[in-house]
Design a protein around this motif. Structure first.
Motif, PDB file in Angstrom:
ATOM      1  N   PRO A 125       0.659  -1.328   0.032  1.00 22.27           N
ATOM      2  CA  PRO A 125       0.122  -0.074  -0.068  1.00 22.27           C
ATOM      3  C   PRO A 125       0.938   1.394   0.035  1.00 22.27           C
ATOM      4  O   PRO A 125       0.493   2.426  -0.556  1.00 22.27           O
ATOM      5  CB  PRO A 125      -0.924   0.014   1.433  1.00 22.27           C
ATOM      6  N   THR A 126       1.908   1.113   0.680  1.00 24.68           N
ATOM      7  CA  THR A 126       2.867   2.455   0.779  1.00 24.68           C
ATOM      8  C   THR A 126       3.396   2.838  -0.602  1.00 24.68           C
ATOM      9  O   THR A 126       3.447   4.042  -0.898  1.00 24.68           O
ATOM     10  CB  THR A 126       4.041   2.171   1.661  1.00 24.68           C
ATOM     11  N   ASN A 154       3.096   5.625   8.375  1.00 20.11           N
ATOM     12  CA  ASN A 154       2.578   4.628   7.625  1.00 20.11           C
ATOM     13  C   ASN A 154       2.351   3.534   8.355  1.00 20.11           C
ATOM     14  O   ASN A 154       1.447   2.477   8.392  1.00 20.11           O
ATOM     15  CB  ASN A 154       3.547   4.223   6.483  1.00 20.11           C
ATOM     16  N   LEU A 178      -0.376   0.638   7.491  1.00 15.55           N
ATOM     17  CA  LEU A 178       0.127   0.560   5.936  1.00 15.55           C
ATOM     18  C   LEU A 178       1.219  -0.231   5.679  1.00 15.55           C
ATOM     19  O   LEU A 178       1.451  -0.845   4.849  1.00 15.55           O
ATOM     20  CB  LEU A 178      -0.064   1.850   5.106  1.00 15.55           C
ATOM     21  N   ASP A 179       1.971  -0.184   6.693  1.00 17.79           N
ATOM     22  CA  ASP A 179       3.369  -0.996   6.622  1.00 17.79           C
ATOM     23  C   ASP A 179       3.521  -1.488   8.037  1.00 17.79           C
ATOM     24  O   ASP A 179       2.800  -1.222   9.165  1.00 17.79           O
ATOM     25  CB  ASP A 179       4.280   0.313   6.522  1.00 17.79           C
ATOM     26  N   ARG A 222      -8.109   1.100   9.755  1.00 18.50           N
ATOM     27  CA  ARG A 222      -8.032   2.353   9.108  1.00 18.50           C
ATOM     28  C   ARG A 222      -9.462   2.822   8.563  1.00 18.50           C
ATOM     29  O   ARG A 222      -9.784   4.082   8.708  1.00 18.50           O
ATOM     30  CB  ARG A 222      -7.390   2.144   7.500  1.00 18.50           C
TER      31      ARG A 222
END
Ligand code: ATP
Ligand code: MG
Lengths: 389, 241
Positions: free
Chosen positions: A380-381, B54, B59-60, B86
């Protein structure tokens, strides 16, 4: 449902490219429907013509009769007795006697089939009623193809020569009393119809027949000494020809469909590459990757829905128009010896329409899905940065 | 409630594979964030601000250590769980707005709600309320292309806030905006931070943004250099628009 709404917005938002894809796919859709409709129309027309003129609702054959072997005719005849005679009287069947003969129209020599048919029969459309005996002459009936190739006209005399039951040659002049027109070449080319009783007398085969044509009320009733052949068997050649035609047209329209699908595939690959940031945003907003995959798959597959709508918009009026006027068929198709009318009215069956719609939608969904699998490998990043190569 | 801890980062290290050798973007970070904070991650380019945001936004994943967000350990969440986290609890604001160009302003703001369970009427109400917060109710039917940069960023604030998340992560939200718009959006966020007690975490180089922060965490080469509480940060009332 959400996926459909979003996909629709994205697709329409993509503008020209979408409409290009949709146009090509809709064209493929219309062509597939049209081709199949035409062949089905031909098939229905040809089958019903062939039944009406030639095969009836099945035939009872002399066990030795072989329609592909004219020499079988020497032995394939028997007296119509018992059950068969009774059914003949009741007009449930009509006997046909066939003999090989030679005709000499205008001094030329031509191998023909002499067919004896009951002038009063109502089972086949052959206008046997015009076989009326006229002051001792033998009346004869031919089709327009036979008339064209021999230049014989109504009122002409023609000499025919045949062998009787003992193999002895005999010859006589017959009088053409009528020329009929039929869509079924197989009952026309090289054939001369004479009254059944005349032929029985000429050949010395009293009360005999080669086969018996059944009408609709007779449902596969067995008749002793005769072999029943159903419509499926009798129309085998015709069905095979239609199948061959279908195979040929399938290649054309699958090619067209492939082009349309390739365009969709290409659009999908491109949009997944170009819309990484959007994909990242969907994920940041709380979509799972599999949901994003679904969204993009639906979006690609939606091309097919739009194509169906667009195709219907111009396809339906076009097809109605064609159905009103029919499609003129070339003469050459007739010479191939298959039943064909001058104009074919396409026939669109529900089954054909449904399976075409499924073919278009499913194949579009499959080509839309494959490129989206890339999404499941995206981080996603990285997607948010929009710089995956 | 005011001081309850909602994010806890423990011995967090993030490394990227760069061919042969690894590159360490964050080294052994320990941090906690409380409810209602208005905090900035500040530092030179490449110091690890985005990387840290992130990870907080799940997201990470951390390479080592842990980030616990609203009681969830980020590295242990499934795809689906982190998507839910999220969707319901974290709002994102990006430097480049990341609005979906084919949708209207209304649709953009509504998007996250579509993934949740709301009736049409509820969504309508929530979206219009969020657009009111940012002063864009009258642009609900516009497309992003018809808006200015400042307006786009306000839409993205509404999009982050519409679901009333506990946490908003804003990565350089003012970097593409002029001074007046930067002040405007940061004040809008500060107001929401006060009214809804939402935790805001920024990554920024922007001096204008820093004036409003309650806490500034300086990052350098992936390490925390300073972690300062700012007692006299500006509020929306200090500046007139
Ligand atoms: N996917 C990646 N692969 C390899 N290295 C990465 C990746 N993402 C970030 N980095 C590296 O990690 C370091 C920190 O990056 P990060 O984006 O967090 O910096 P930043 O503080 O946000 O910088 P900026 O202020 O420029 O946005 C950078 O040196 C960057 O090169
Ligand atoms: Mg950054």
């Amino acid at each position: 449902m959400l996926a459909f709404k979003l996909a629709f917005k994205n697709l329409v938002g993509a503008g020209l490219r979408t409409w290009l894809n949709v146009s090509v796919l809709s064209f493929a859709f219309v062509v597939i429907v049209f081709y199949n409709g035409m062949l089905d129309g031909w098939n229905r027309q040809g089958r019903s013509d062939t039944k009406a003129w030639e095969t009836g609702n099945g035939q009872y054959w002399h066990p030795l009769y072989d329609r592909y072997d004219p020499f079988s005719l020497q032995d394939a005849h028997a007296v119509v007795t018992g059950e068969a005679a009774k059914l003949t009287k009741e007009n449930q069947i009509t006997p046909i006697l066939i003999t090989q003969a030679t005709a000499y129209p205008q001094g030329r020599m031509l191998n023909v089939m002499l067919k004896g048919i009951d002038p009063n029969q109502k089972i086949l459309m052959i206008p046997s009623g015009s076989l009326k005996a006229q002051n001792g002459e033998i009346p004869a009936l031919i089709g327009k193809r036979m008339a064209e190739s021999t230049h014989l006209q109504k009122g002409d005399h023609v000499l025919v020569r045949w062998r009787d039951v003992n193999g002895t040659f005999d010859a006589r002049e017959i009088l053409i009393t009528e020329i009929f027109s039929s869509n079924v070449p197989t009952i026309d080319v090289s054939q001369i119809y004479v009254p059944l009783s005349s032929l029985q007398e000429m050949t010395g085969m009293k009360d005999e027949a080669t086969f018996l044509v059944a009408n609709g009320t007779l449902n596969n009733t067995e008749i002793k000494g005769w072999t029943f052949k159903d419509s499926k068997f009798l129309l085998k050649d015709f069905d095979e020809m239609i199948d061959t035609k279908k195979g040929g047209s399938r290649i054309i329209y699958l090619l067209l469909l492939s082009i349309a699908l390739l365009a969709i595939f290409d659009t999908q690959v491109l949009s997944i590459f170009r819309r990484q940031k959007e994909i990242g945003t969907y994920i940041a907003l709380g979509m799972t990757r599999s949901r994003v995959i679904r969204l993009f798959t639906v979006e690609g597959s939606m091309h097919s829905i739009l194509a169906l709508i667009l195709g219907s918009l111009y396809g339906i009026p076009l097809m109605l128009l064609i159905n009103k006027y029919g499609i003129p068929m070339p003469k050459s198709a007739d010479q191939a010896g298959i039943a064909i009318s001058e104009k074919i009215i396409p026939f669109y069956s529900l089954g054909m329409l449904v399976s075409t719609v499924l073919l278009v939608v499913i194949s579009a969904t499959i080509v839309s899905y494959f490129p989206t699998r890339r999404i499941s490998k995206m981080k996603p990043t990285d997607a948010l940065k929009g710089k995956i190569q | 409630m005011q001081n309850s801890e909602i994010i806890k980062i423990e011995n967090l290290t993030k490394r990227y594979h760069m061919g042969e050798n690894d590159f360490t973007a964050l080294r052994n970070i320990n941090l906690t964030f409380s409810k209602g904070e208005f905090t900035g991650l500040v530092g030179p380019s490449g110091s690890g601000k985005t990387t840290l945001l992130n990870i907080i936004g799940s997201l990470d994943n951390p390479t080592e250590g842990n980030a616990i967000v609203l009681g969830n350990s980020v590295s242990e969440l499934t795809h689906k769980q982190s998507a839910v986290l999220r969707n319901y609890h974290i709002g994102f604001i990006f430097q480049t707005y990341n609005l979906l160009s084919v949708y209207t302003v209304f649709d953009n703001v509504e998007f996250a709600l579509l993934l949740q369970k709301h009736t049409v009427a509820e969504r309508q109400k929530m979206v219009m309320e969020a657009l009111d917060w940012v002063g864009l109710a009258d642009k609900a039917q516009s497309k992003p292309a018809q808006l200015s940069g400042g307006e786009c960023q306000r839409v993205s604030i509404a999009r982050a806030m519409v679901k009333r998340p506990e946490i908003v992560l804003a990565d350089e939200p003012s970097a593409n905006l002029d001074a007046a718009n930067s002040h405007h959006i940061i004040q809008t966020m500060k107001k929401l931070n006060r009214e809804l007690n939402t935790t805001f975490i920024f990554a920024t180089h922007d001096e204008k943004v820093m004036q409003y922060l309650d806490r500034i965490i300086h990052l350098k080469d992936g390490r925390i250099e300073k972690d300062l509480i700012m007692p006299d940060s500006k509020t929306e009332s200090h500046v007139s628009l």
